[in-house]
Design an enzyme around this catalytic site. Sequence first.
Site, PDB file in Angstrom:
ATOM      1  N   ASN A  39       0.858  -1.189   0.000  1.00  0.00           N
ATOM      2  CA  ASN A  39       0.000   0.000   0.000  1.00  0.00           C
ATOM      3  C   ASN A  39       0.891   1.235   0.000  1.00  0.00           C
ATOM      4  O   ASN A  39       1.516   1.553   1.006  1.00  0.00           O
ATOM      5  CB  ASN A  39      -0.899  -0.044   1.247  1.00  0.00           C
ATOM      6  CG  ASN A  39      -1.721   1.218   1.409  1.00  0.00           C
ATOM      7  OD1 ASN A  39      -1.782   2.054   0.511  1.00  0.00           O
ATOM      8  ND2 ASN A  39      -2.361   1.361   2.569  1.00  0.00           N
ATOM      9  N   LYS A  83      -0.011   4.224  -0.137  1.00  0.00           N
ATOM     10  CA  LYS A  83      -0.656   5.393   0.492  1.00  0.00           C
ATOM     11  C   LYS A  83      -0.472   6.608  -0.421  1.00  0.00           C
ATOM     12  O   LYS A  83      -0.411   6.453  -1.629  1.00  0.00           O
ATOM     13  CB  LYS A  83      -0.126   5.604   1.908  1.00  0.00           C
ATOM     14  CG  LYS A  83      -0.191   4.305   2.722  1.00  0.00           C
ATOM     15  CD  LYS A  83       0.049   4.510   4.186  1.00  0.00           C
ATOM     16  CE  LYS A  83      -0.051   3.152   4.885  1.00  0.00           C
ATOM     17  NZ  LYS A  83       0.044   3.244   6.338  1.00  0.00           N
ATOM     18  N   HIS A 135      -9.269   1.024   5.122  1.00  0.00           N
ATOM     19  CA  HIS A 135      -7.976   1.277   5.766  1.00  0.00           C
ATOM     20  C   HIS A 135      -8.186   2.218   6.962  1.00  0.00           C
ATOM     21  O   HIS A 135      -9.007   3.133   6.903  1.00  0.00           O
ATOM     22  CB  HIS A 135      -6.980   1.880   4.772  1.00  0.00           C
ATOM     23  CG  HIS A 135      -5.598   1.866   5.330  1.00  0.00           C
ATOM     24  ND1 HIS A 135      -5.160   2.818   6.220  1.00  0.00           N
ATOM     25  CD2 HIS A 135      -4.581   0.980   5.185  1.00  0.00           C
ATOM     26  CE1 HIS A 135      -3.917   2.517   6.574  1.00  0.00           C
ATOM     27  NE2 HIS A 135      -3.550   1.414   5.961  1.00  0.00           N
ATOM     28  N   GLU A 158      -6.645   4.656   7.986  1.00  0.00           N
ATOM     29  CA  GLU A 158      -6.511   6.091   7.676  1.00  0.00           C
ATOM     30  C   GLU A 158      -7.793   6.623   7.043  1.00  0.00           C
ATOM     31  O   GLU A 158      -8.186   7.769   7.278  1.00  0.00           O
ATOM     32  CB  GLU A 158      -5.283   6.304   6.774  1.00  0.00           C
ATOM     33  CG  GLU A 158      -3.997   6.107   7.566  1.00  0.00           C
ATOM     34  CD  GLU A 158      -2.849   5.507   6.783  1.00  0.00           C
ATOM     35  OE1 GLU A 158      -2.856   5.566   5.536  1.00  0.00           O
ATOM     36  OE2 GLU A 158      -1.928   4.969   7.436  1.00  0.00           O
ATOM     37  N   GLU A 185      -4.987  -4.937  10.644  1.00  0.00           N
ATOM     38  CA  GLU A 185      -3.935  -3.931  10.828  1.00  0.00           C
ATOM     39  C   GLU A 185      -4.184  -3.181  12.133  1.00  0.00           C
ATOM     40  O   GLU A 185      -4.963  -2.219  12.155  1.00  0.00           O
ATOM     41  CB  GLU A 185      -3.943  -2.931   9.668  1.00  0.00           C
ATOM     42  CG  GLU A 185      -3.757  -3.566   8.305  1.00  0.00           C
ATOM     43  CD  GLU A 185      -3.170  -2.583   7.304  1.00  0.00           C
ATOM     44  OE1 GLU A 185      -2.059  -2.844   6.843  1.00  0.00           O
ATOM     45  OE2 GLU A 185      -3.803  -1.555   7.006  1.00  0.00           O
ATOM     46  N   GLY A 237       2.920   2.223  10.800  1.00  0.00           N
ATOM     47  CA  GLY A 237       3.873   3.328  10.635  1.00  0.00           C
ATOM     48  C   GLY A 237       4.637   3.668  11.898  1.00  0.00           C
ATOM     49  O   GLY A 237       5.297   4.703  11.968  1.00  0.00           O
ATOM     50  N   SER A 269       3.863  -2.169  10.317  1.00  0.00           N
ATOM     51  CA  SER A 269       5.318  -2.228  10.515  1.00  0.00           C
ATOM     52  C   SER A 269       5.936  -3.558  10.077  1.00  0.00           C
ATOM     53  O   SER A 269       6.924  -4.014  10.659  1.00  0.00           O
ATOM     54  CB  SER A 269       5.692  -1.893  11.967  1.00  0.00           C
ATOM     55  OG  SER A 269       5.323  -0.552  12.252  1.00  0.00           O
TER      56      SER A 269
HETATM   57  P1  13P Z   1       3.311   0.336   7.636  1.00  0.00           P
HETATM   58  O1  13P Z   1       3.783  -0.963   7.028  1.00  0.00           O
HETATM   59  O2  13P Z   1       4.027   1.531   7.125  1.00  0.00           O
HETATM   60  O3  13P Z   1       3.242   0.237   9.126  1.00  0.00           O
HETATM   61  O4  13P Z   1       1.782   0.529   7.130  1.00  0.00           O
HETATM   62  C1  13P Z   1       0.899  -0.522   7.205  1.00  0.00           C
HETATM   63  C2  13P Z   1      -0.320  -0.170   6.446  1.00  0.00           C
HETATM   64  O5  13P Z   1      -1.057   0.711   6.821  1.00  0.00           O
HETATM   65  C3  13P Z   1      -0.593  -0.927   5.202  1.00  0.00           C
HETATM   66  O6  13P Z   1      -1.871  -0.681   4.745  1.00  0.00           O
END
Ligand code: 13P
Length: 254
Positions: free
Chosen positions: A11, A13, A97, A99, A167, A173, A213
Site C-alpha cells: 500500500n 498510500k 484502511h 486512515e 492492521e 507506521g 510495521s
Molecule cells: P506500515 O507498514 O508503514 O506500518 O503501514 C501498514 C499499512 O497501513 C498498510 O496498509
Amino acid sequence: MSLRKYLVGGNWKSNGSMAFAKSFTNDVLNKLAFDPKNVDVVVSPTNLHLPAVQANIGNNVNIATQNISLTGPGAFTGEVSACMAQDAGIRYTLTGHSERRSLFGESDADVATKTKNGLMFDMTVLLCIGEQLAEREGGVTNDVNARQLAAVREQVDDWSNIVIAYEPVWAIGTGKVATPEVAQETHAAIREWLAANVSKEAADGTRILYGGSVSDANAAELITQPDIDGFLVGGASLKPAFHQIVAACNEHKA
Ligand code: 13P
C-alpha cells in the site's frame, strides 16, 4: 503453516511520483522472486500513478485501488467508482484502511458498502480492520474487529472474494510490529468470527493478512504462524525490502 495461498500487498498510500512509479516497477516489482501458485502479489499506488505501474508491470503482480466510491458513477466530484476501476482492468481494491476510517470519517457501514460495491464489480476486496491502541489496552480488540466485520456481514453474504487485512492501528507506521503470538491470536479470533457468522468455508478459506510495521526483518517469523496468510505492507512496500518480504512468503510456502 497456512494451507491458503499467501497474498502480499503493498500500500503506497499518498506517496510516489510518476518517475518513482516507473522506476520502482522496473527495478523492484518486475524482479520480485515468487511463484504465483504460492503467493498473490498486489500493489496499490495512488490512482494517478496506477496507470504508470500498470503499463510497466510484467511479473504477475496485480494492481489495487486504495479506495473506491460509496456510489456508482455520476455527480460525485473526486470519486472513482468500482465500475470504473473494473473498466480500467483493476481487479483488487482496499477498503476500510484505518486512515480512511480515522482521517476521512468512513463509518463501518461506509466500509461495508464500499466492500459490497467492489465485489459487485468482480474485484477482490482487501478489507482492512483493526483496533486503536486504547482498544488493545482496554482488552476489546476482538470486539472491535467483530463490530467492523459485522457491518460488512450485514451487506455481504458471499465472502469468497474478500481478503481480510488485520492492521492494528498502533502498529501502523510506528515500527511497533505485533509479535507473532499477538498477531496469531487475533487472526485466530477473526477466523472464529468467520465460522460463527459467515460459514465454515469462509473460516477455512479466507485469507487473513497482517499489516503494521511489516519489514524484511520480521516477515519471515510472522509468516510461520498458521493463521497469517500474508501481509499488507506500507512503508516497506516503497523500498527494495519489499523483495525480501515477498521472498519470505514464497519460501515459506514452497
Ligand atoms: P506500515 O507498514 O508503514 O506500518 O503501514 C501498514 C499499512 O497501513 C498498510 O496498509
